[in-house]
Design an enzyme around this catalytic site. Structure first.
Site, PDB file in Angstrom:
ATOM      1  N   SER A 201      38.942  48.506  41.670  1.00  0.00           N
ATOM      2  CA  SER A 201      39.979  47.511  41.914  1.00  0.00           C
ATOM      3  C   SER A 201      40.650  47.796  43.254  1.00  0.00           C
ATOM      4  O   SER A 201      41.055  48.930  43.518  1.00  0.00           O
ATOM      5  CB  SER A 201      41.004  47.612  40.780  1.00  0.00           C
ATOM      6  N   CYS A 327      50.551  49.402  33.130  1.00  0.00           N
ATOM      7  CA  CYS A 327      49.764  48.389  32.436  1.00  0.00           C
ATOM      8  C   CYS A 327      50.095  48.319  30.960  1.00  0.00           C
ATOM      9  O   CYS A 327      49.796  47.336  30.309  1.00  0.00           O
ATOM     10  CB  CYS A 327      48.284  48.686  32.608  1.00  0.00           C
TER      11      CYS A 327
HETATM   12  N1  PLP Z   1      41.602  50.782  34.429  1.00  0.00           N
HETATM   13  C1  PLP Z   1      42.506  51.695  34.818  1.00  0.00           C
HETATM   14  C2  PLP Z   1      42.227  53.144  34.610  1.00  0.00           C
HETATM   15  C3  PLP Z   1      43.700  51.274  35.418  1.00  0.00           C
HETATM   16  O1  PLP Z   1      44.589  52.199  35.809  1.00  0.00           O
HETATM   17  C4  PLP Z   1      43.929  49.892  35.597  1.00  0.00           C
HETATM   18  C5  PLP Z   1      45.211  49.415  36.153  1.00  0.00           C
HETATM   19  O2  PLP Z   1      46.218  50.042  36.074  1.00  0.00           O
HETATM   20  C6  PLP Z   1      42.943  48.978  35.184  1.00  0.00           C
HETATM   21  C7  PLP Z   1      41.798  49.469  34.594  1.00  0.00           C
HETATM   22  C8  PLP Z   1      43.115  47.510  35.378  1.00  0.00           C
HETATM   23  O3  PLP Z   1      42.910  47.175  36.734  1.00  0.00           O
HETATM   24  P1  PLP Z   1      43.298  45.786  37.363  1.00  0.00           P
HETATM   25  O4  PLP Z   1      44.756  45.852  37.665  1.00  0.00           O
HETATM   26  O5  PLP Z   1      42.451  45.692  38.599  1.00  0.00           O
HETATM   27  O6  PLP Z   1      42.947  44.720  36.394  1.00  0.00           O
END
Ligand code: PLP
Length: 383
Positions: A201, A327
């Protein structure tokens, strides 16, 4: 006004100046649609996407054809897990993941449980590491996919990726690795590490929000996915939708910069993280979570025993830190990551995550330590 000290790089990062510079023309003079094949506007955009794809591929050692651009890691994870399930569920309906994965993985697995998938959630030890023996014992003929993250967003703990891949492949299953937090910080080679599917990302690596990619292995053996977004057949049919040209240019540039700067960033940021931990460990009732495991150099999860994290944060005026992960903050639940590590609930609600980055300075760390000391003293007086 004094600038707030930003220590939440795992939530998101500022866009690098060169990344911004590289992407800006694709909003204005070079605004073309990369799918337009009949004029220079389209050709220019298409060339820019091609270049971005090559830069991403170069960073992780795959071919450009193995990269599918998405809106970020959450979408890439959905495409990977649901895409594998839809193709391989006739072969088997078992998926293995880990209790400490990001919600993008856990919630997607949960959605498949409703469709009949059997999901094994592996435990972790007190440091947050999986037990390879438990992984080996959980693998069965019906296991189509194993999803284990490269590094954890709350603790920074790095899983033994190559060893996991060996077990997964000896069972002829597919290995998905969520590398969202690790990419750009540590070198990742999908060939030598045996990764079949991997998400990244841009906004975690000094690029903008809303763009990311999924690596999908095409050779030895190829992974097939059923697209989850249809309409137009972009990205070799894997993910339809007009390409985010400016975002892709930015992601590519961020990958190029990461490749160039990684070693020097690691050294500098690691020193600052060490300084933060060293100073805080001089105080009473401090625990650094996962301290004895291999961790990302920028992350530290710290428990301030006996004090509630929201109260500490309220006193940390001018410092941006996180309670758990941004998140999952929306749900207000105690961190599922720390819970899986068997950390008592009282300690989980006394934990803060500090994540450092490229713009963090020694002065900022020293100010953070002093502010924290004052905050802890004043809170302890109130007890
Ligand atoms: N996976 C991990 C380990 C993350 O830290 C995050 C976001 O914090 C994501 C997935 C999700 O990413 P995105 O914001 O690009 O959807």
């Amino acid at each position: 006004m004094k600038k707030t000290i930003y220590l939440d790089y795992n939530a998101t990062t500022p866009v690098d100046k060169s990344v911004l510079e590289a992407m800006l023309p694709y909003f204005s003079e070079n605004f073309g649609n990369a799918s337009s094949r009949t004029h220079t506007y389209g050709w220019l955009a298409n060339d820019a996407v091609k270049n971005g794809r090559e830069q991403v591929a170069e960073l992780i050692n795959c071919t450009p054809q193995e990269i599918a651009f998405t809106s970020g890691s959450t979408e890439a994870i959905n495409l990977a897990i649901k895409g594998v399930w839809d193709i391989y569920k006739k072969k088997g309906q078992h998926i293995i993941t880990v209790k400490t994965e990001h919600k993008a993985v856990l919630d997607t697995c949960k959605a498949l449980e409703a469709q009949g998938a059997e999901i094994t959630y592996l435990d972790v030890d007190h440091n947050g590491l999986i037990d390879l023996k438990q992984l080996e014992e959980s693998l069965k003929t019906e296991t189509i996919l194993v999803a284990v993250m490269y590094a954890n967003n709350e603790t920074g703990v790095v899983q033994p990726i190559s060893k996991i891949a060996e077990f997964v492949h000896s069972n002829k299953s597919i290995f998905l690795c969520d590398a969202t937090q690790a990419i750009g910080k540590v070198p990742i080679d999908v060939q030598t590490e045996g990764i079949d599917l991997m998400c990244i990302s841009a906004h975690k690596m000094y690029g903008p929000k809303g763009v990311g990619a999924l690596y999908v292995r095409r050779r030895g053996p190829r992974v097939n996915l059923l697209p989850q977004i249809t309409g137009g057949g972009h990205e070799r049919g894997l993910r339809s939708g007009t390409l985010n040209v400016a975002g892709i240019v930015a992601l590519g540039k961020a990958c190029e910069i990461a490749q160039h700067d990684m070693a020097k960033d690691e050294q500098r940021i690691n020193t600052l993280r060490e300084l933060l931990e060293f100073e805080l460990l001089k105080l009473d009732d401090i625990v650094i979570n996962s301290k004895n495991a291999k961790r990302l150099f920028n992350t530290t999860s710290i428990t301030f025993k006996g004090l509630r994290s929201e109260k500490i944060i309220a006193k940390l005026i001018g410092i941006a830190v996180a309670m758990g992960s941004a998140c999952t903050a929306a749900t207000d639940e105690p961190s599922h990551v720390l819970k899986a590590m068997n950390i008592p609930e009282a300690d989980i609600s006394s934990t803060l995550r500090f994540s450092l980055g490229k713009l963090t300075t020694e002065e900022e760390i020293r100010t953070t330590v002093e502010t924290l000391k004052k905050a802890l003293n004043s809170l302890k007086k109130d007890i």
